[in-house]
Design an enzyme around this catalytic site. Structure first.
Site, PDB file in Angstrom:
ATOM      1  N   SER A 286       1.002  -1.312   0.056  1.00  0.00           N
ATOM      2  CA  SER A 286      -0.008  -0.208  -0.098  1.00  0.00           C
ATOM      3  C   SER A 286       0.925   1.347  -0.080  1.00  0.00           C
ATOM      4  O   SER A 286       1.798   1.401   0.677  1.00  0.00           O
ATOM      5  CB  SER A 286      -1.010  -0.232   1.098  1.00  0.00           C
ATOM      6  OG  SER A 286      -1.788   0.771   1.320  1.00  0.00           O
ATOM      7  N   GLU A 287       0.789   2.161  -1.052  1.00  0.00           N
ATOM      8  CA  GLU A 287       1.802   3.196  -1.164  1.00  0.00           C
ATOM      9  C   GLU A 287       2.038   4.083  -0.293  1.00  0.00           C
ATOM     10  O   GLU A 287       3.084   4.739  -0.047  1.00  0.00           O
ATOM     11  CB  GLU A 287       1.521   3.939  -2.714  1.00  0.00           C
ATOM     12  CG  GLU A 287       0.303   4.595  -2.831  1.00  0.00           C
ATOM     13  CD  GLU A 287      -0.602   3.634  -3.445  1.00  0.00           C
ATOM     14  OE1 GLU A 287      -0.705   2.597  -3.351  1.00  0.00           O
ATOM     15  OE2 GLU A 287      -1.756   4.347  -4.327  1.00  0.00           O
ATOM     16  N   ASN A 288       0.857   4.293   0.699  1.00  0.00           N
ATOM     17  CA  ASN A 288       1.281   5.048   1.940  1.00  0.00           C
ATOM     18  C   ASN A 288       2.151   4.670   2.997  1.00  0.00           C
ATOM     19  O   ASN A 288       2.389   5.418   3.762  1.00  0.00           O
ATOM     20  CB  ASN A 288      -0.437   5.484   2.538  1.00  0.00           C
ATOM     21  CG  ASN A 288      -1.081   4.241   2.837  1.00  0.00           C
ATOM     22  OD1 ASN A 288      -1.019   3.410   2.186  1.00  0.00           O
ATOM     23  ND2 ASN A 288      -1.452   4.192   4.242  1.00  0.00           N
TER      24      ASN A 288
ATOM     25  N   SER B  82       8.616   3.845   0.093  1.00  0.00           N
ATOM     26  CA  SER B  82       7.324   3.322  -0.437  1.00  0.00           C
ATOM     27  C   SER B  82       7.476   3.432  -1.981  1.00  0.00           C
ATOM     28  O   SER B  82       7.535   2.492  -2.761  1.00  0.00           O
ATOM     29  CB  SER B  82       6.109   3.905   0.024  1.00  0.00           C
ATOM     30  OG  SER B  82       5.006   3.185  -0.758  1.00  0.00           O
TER      31      SER B  82
END
Lengths: 216, 242
Positions: free
Chosen positions: A46-48, A88
């Site tokens: 999850s790119e967060n 990320s």
């Protein structure tokens, strides 16, 4: 009979391989995690700032400090790690993520993708989409075959691009296509959804494609 | 030297000016320095440029500084879920610079690390590339992106110590660590403040050199944008749509 959203997600899930690190976009791509084939282990990014994203938490266990990129509450797994947004996108841009599955407004036959902006309408922003399509090894688009105003698979996108020559595969409610984004082989129709005919796909597709049906 | 301030107002005393550029951590409403941004609002400074992945949602976070029209410009990757933002932007009252999320994160990281520019594949052939140098490396095209450095940065951490060392919690880390490095003065709000020596040095995410001022704000203010759960009887499944 075209495919439902779930059937589209299930078809996209067939692209998963054991050990893959995968980023799923919002909407139908999110559903793909419900169809991970048995015996295959995939790690969701999850790119967060999370790797090893778990399911939605049990009621009462929601944590405001634990969300996915769609800002939904999620849970941890034994394999989970957390990191900064810079780390990320080092994973994303550095080619460490194996597969990105995301939605689209338009895809062109050369692999161009438009999914972030309609001129004249309020633009929400591209979020991480431009980074994902530029950096992830393989990009699969899952989308409805047609919009209300016409085809979405085009010779050339007329909406502003998210990325140039980035899409490897498109799964729609009518069919599955591959795109040779770096080569000269263009777009190929490889599967029809249950009960969908070649004529139906041709009538709803502006892009030029070869017919390379696997089980025809 | 003392880095600890008794409240958000005093932690920002003497460093706020009209027209300044402020880095503000957080992703959505997760890990936002809300007590500090509220204190900036109360100070009345205006014509601010905010670098922040998002702009809060209506009534929460940076959106509260939109209500008072203290923000002139936002540098962000995504500004959905915010009607006030859309209104002010469409009326031409608010400038907006969209950055791809990873490019935004790297511009900030580079700014903090003394790197004036870098090349990235992200955005080649898109609107983002307009006016930017394109250079080919090993047969692929890359865009040159400039770094970002703020006048001040405000960040939110889970735990901090009196030396300014910070530890973030879960996905509330997001943009906070890079932003802490990328401004002349970084002010950190922390949920728990402990004496130096209480945090295992191996577990520190942001070393104290980057943090000039620190204030304890407690854990009361936290928001969930989309509360998604599964019933206790259900099979484990990620991201079932609700």
């Amino acid at each position: 009979m075209a495919w439902t959203r779930e059937q589209m997600a299930a078809r996209a899930a067939k692209e998963l391989r054991d050990g893959y690190y995968v980023n799923l976009g919002i909407g139908i791509p999110t559903l793909v995690s419900n169809f991970i084939p048995e015996g295959i282990e995939v790690n969701l990014q999850s790119e967060n700032g999370m790797l090893g994203m778990g399911p939605f938490p049990f009621e009462g266990e929601e944590d405001p400090d634990l969300i996915n990129a769609g800002k939904q509450t999620v849970s941890e797994l034994p394999s989970t790690s957390y990191f900064s947004s810079a780390d990320s996108f080092a994973m994303v841009r550095g080619g460490h993520i194996d597969l990105s599955i995301l939605g689209a407004m338009q895809v062109a036959q050369n692999g161009d993708l438009a999914n972030w902006m309609i001129p004249g309408k309020m633009v929400k922003g591209m979020g991480g989409a431009m980074d994902l399509v530029a950096g992830v090894k393989r990009v699969v688009v899952v989308m409805e075959h047609s919009a209300k105003d016409g085809p979405k698979l085009l010779k050339k996108c007329n909406l502003p691009l998210t990325g140039e020559r980035v899409v490897d595969m498109v799964v729609t409610d009518l069919a599955v296509f591959t795109i040779d984004k770096h080569g000269k082989d263009g777009m190929a129709l490889i599967e029809l959804a249950d009960g969908v005919t070649l004529e139906e796909v041709k009538a709803n597709t502006e892009a030029e494609f070869r017919v390379a049906l696997k089980n025809a | 030297m003392n880095k600890v301030y008794p409240d958000a107002k005093s932690a920002l005393e003497g460093i706020l000016k009209d027209g300044m550029m402020i880095m503000s951590g957080g992703f959505g409403l997760c890990g936002i320095p809300e007590t500090l941004s509220d204190a900036i609002r109360d100070s009345g400074v205006k014509n601010l440029t905010f670098i922040s992945n998002n702009a809060g949602v209506d009534g929460i976070g940076l959106s509260r500084l939109l209500e008072t029209r203290q923000i002139k410009k936002m540098i962000s990757s995504y500004v959905g879920e915010n009607k006030l933002f859309a209104q002010q932007y469409l009326a031409g009252e608010l400038e907006l610079e969209f950055n791809p999320q990873g490019t935004l994160a790297e511009r900030i990281r580079a700014g903090g690390a003394g790197i004036p520019a870098f090349f990235t594949k992200t955005g080649v052939g898109t609107l983002i590339a307009e006016g930017k140098e394109v250079r080919e490396f090993d047969g692929e095209k890359y865009l040159m992106e400039r770094s970002l450095f703020g006048d001040i940065a405000i960040v939110h951490a889970w735990m901090g110590d009196t030396a300014g060392n910070l530890v973030y919690r879960k996905t509330a880390r997001n943009f906070n660590p890079m932003m802490a490095t990328a401004a002349k003065i970084t002010v950190a709000e922390v949920e728990h403040l402990v004496p130096a020596g209480q945090i295992d040095p191996d577990h520190i995410h942001t070393p104290g050199i980057f943090v000039k001022r620190i204030v304890q704000v407690g854990t009361a203010k936290k928001h969930i944008e989309f509360r998604t759960t599964r019933p206790r009887t259900a099979q484990a499944a990620t991201g079932v749509e609700v």
